[in-house]
Enzyme design. Structure first.
Site, short mmCIF file in Angstrom:
data_model
loop_
_atom_site.label_atom_id
_atom_site.label_comp_id
_atom_site.label_asym_id
_atom_site.label_seq_id
_atom_site.Cartn_x
_atom_site.Cartn_y
_atom_site.Cartn_z
N GLU A 249 -3.87 10.81 10.44
CA GLU A 249 -2.90 11.39 9.51
C GLU A 249 -2.37 12.70 9.85
O GLU A 249 -3.12 13.64 10.41
CB GLU A 249 -3.87 11.69 8.28
N THR B 238 3.66 11.14 9.10
CA THR B 238 3.23 11.38 7.49
C THR B 238 4.35 12.09 6.90
O THR B 238 4.48 11.71 5.75
CB THR B 238 2.07 12.15 7.57
N HIS C 138 3.87 4.44 12.61
CA HIS C 138 4.24 4.49 11.41
C HIS C 138 5.20 5.69 11.09
O HIS C 138 4.71 6.71 10.85
CB HIS C 138 2.99 4.76 10.47
N ARG D 252 0.96 -1.09 0.08
CA ARG D 252 -0.18 0.01 -0.22
C ARG D 252 0.81 1.20 0.22
O ARG D 252 0.92 1.72 -1.27
CB ARG D 252 -1.00 -0.05 1.31
#
Length: 497
Positions: A136, A169, A197, A6
């Site tokens: 996000e 992000t 992440h 992804r």
């Protein structure tokens, strides 16, 4: 969670076919043994939809369906319907983790955004879909609108969410910030599962992962070869090696020995080349070049660390070039089963240094030729010569080759066809060796290089990797014609065996 399929596919110029996606997904779950994979974004394209359907069908049949995740959007029931049609059961809902994004991109108030998220979550759960949420731009949210982040996380506590995913992000965090922000959140919400992440814009992705785990993050998102938008994501191989060596109390299911193989496969499928100096998976990272290092390794493994190549299914190599010392060359000669006297070794060493000064690429496979050239060795002589050949390539006809080859002074001639000129050449060669009742090595890799900015008459270097009797070796040929350079590389191989 591996998100190569992804987030990694957002690497500029990369697009996996449905078959490639399925193959990578299967390897990640069955061989590398990551816990989860994120395989696509909903509603992107028909090809993406078909890829997800193929993966979920395989995953369901093999008990992996709940480990397959898809990025979705706050769009009422649109993404949910897409998920149902694709057969996916876990959605990663993309929501806003900073007030800046919420205000300027969505132009909404927090309460409005939260209400829409709640509606999507409720509908997804009703349809039997498990929900995780991405915040996000969370890292900028913690820097500039912390009150909003905590307001959002307070709201999330009342929702049937399995995981809250905290993305850096834009890859802006420092390791100390990663630790500080994640610590604050984990301590405030001890019963919530948080994933981290990391992106790699400042080349801090792996360091941030380490600090995030130290701070109490329960999950980490990684990609093969660090693929991803802009500078990419935190790389899977590096992060796993770091955690295994510096946080042994943290256990992962990842099989280190599988990392290099899947890395090379993804390199092939994506066309996204791995830098030769990339930790763990780069071609040169287990290669000693300096002679003093090889000498230290020989005496007491002085230049070894916990980062041993064998962990990753690789081997240590000793490069040959202008910084090579005797120890480097001795290591390579030993692997070829060759011993030289001290005076001869000195001459060979000097010749390799001279070649290195000219920026020549010197490989282990070149050593017998250098020895023959420098000391006129009687042990290694050119017993096989391709004396003549005719190569034909015509439209609507299969390429064909006629060769004349001299082996130990005896001439052989054969003709064969193939899928290309070099394939036809190899087929003719096989006929010769079949007559002699001898086996040929298996060709495992074939690489062609020309100098940057090279013109149509540029020299072409062909490097061929062979497998023979359980060992791998490379030979190279140089010529202005690609097929001829491959033939020269093959002649070197024939003399080596």
């Amino acid at each position: 969670m591996d998100t190569t399929l992804r987030d990694g596919e957002q690497t500029s110029g990369v697009s996996f076919s449905p078959t490639e996606k399925l193959t990578i997904a299967q390897l990640l779950l069955t061989e590398v043994k990551v816990d989860r994979i994120e395989i696509a974004s909903a509603r992107v394209s028909e090809g993406e939809f078909e890829a997800v359907k193929a993966i979920t069908k395989w995953a369901k049949a093999n008990g992996f369906l709940n480990q397959v995740e898809v990025l979705t959007f706050v769009d009422g029931d649109v993404s949910i319907q897409w998920m149902q049609q694709a057969g996916a059961k876990v959605m990663n809902l993309l929501t806003k983790g900073s007030l800046n994004h919420l205000t300027h991109q969505l132009k909404k108030k927090p309460e409005q955004h939260f209400a829409e998220i709640a509606d999507v979550v409720k509908l997804a759960r009703k349809k039997g879909i498990e929900v995780n949420v991405y915040l996000e731009d969370w890292s900028n949210g913690m820097r500039h609108s912390k009150e909003y982040v905590f307001q959002y996380l307070d709201f999330i506590q009342k929702q049937p969410i399995k995981r809250v995913m905290l993305p850096d992000t834009l890859g802006i965090l420092t390791p100390s910030e990663s630790f500080e922000y994640i610590s604050a959140i984990v301590q405030r919400y001890p019963d919530t599962h948080f994933d981290f992440h990391a992106h790699n814009d400042y080349d801090l992705g792996t360091a941030n992962v380490l600090e995030g785990v130290k701070a109490g993050a329960h999950g980490i998102h990684l990609t093969i070869n660090g693929m991803g938008e802009r500078a990419g994501n935190a790389p899977l191989a590096s992060a796993i090696a770091v955690l295994n060596d510096f946080m042994p109390e943290v256990k992962t299911s990842v099989v280190e020995a599988s990392l290099y193989r899947v890395s090379k496969l993804v390199e092939t499928f994506s066309g996204f080349r791995i830098p030769v100096n990339k930790p763990v998976v780069g071609e040169n990272v287990f290669t000693q070049t300096a002679g003093i290092h090889a000498d230290g390794d020989k005496k007491n493994k002085l230049y070894f660390s916990d980062l041993m190549p064998e962990r990753f299914g690789r081997t240590r190599r000793y490069a040959l070039g202008k910084t090579s010392g005797k120890a480097n060359i001795e290591n390579n000669l030993a692997q070829l089963g060759i011993q030289l006297s001290e005076p001869d070794l000195k001459k060979v060493t000097q010749r390799i240094i001279e070649l290195g000064d000219k920026k020549e690429v010197v490989t282990q496979a070149d050593l017998p030729y250098i020895i023959s050239d420098v000391i006129d060795s009687k042990n290694i002589e050119e017993k096989v010569r391709i004396e003549n050949y005719v190569l034909t390539h015509s439209k609507n006809l299969r390429p064909s080759v006629t060769i004349e080859i001299s082996i130990n002074g005896e001439l052989y001639e054969e003709h064969a066809q193939g899928d290309g000129q070099y394939d036809a050449f190899v087929n003719a060669l096989k006929k010769v060796y079949k007559r002699m009742k001898k086996d040929l090595p298996v060709l495992t890799d074939y690489a062609v290089r020309i100098p940057p900015g090279g013109k149509s008459d540029a020299l072409c270097e062909t490097i061929i990797t062979w497998s023979f009797n359980g060992k791998e070796f490379k030979t190279r040929g140089l010529d202005s014609d690609q097929t001829v350079s491959a033939i020269k590389a093959t002649q070197k191989m024939l003399n080596l065996i």
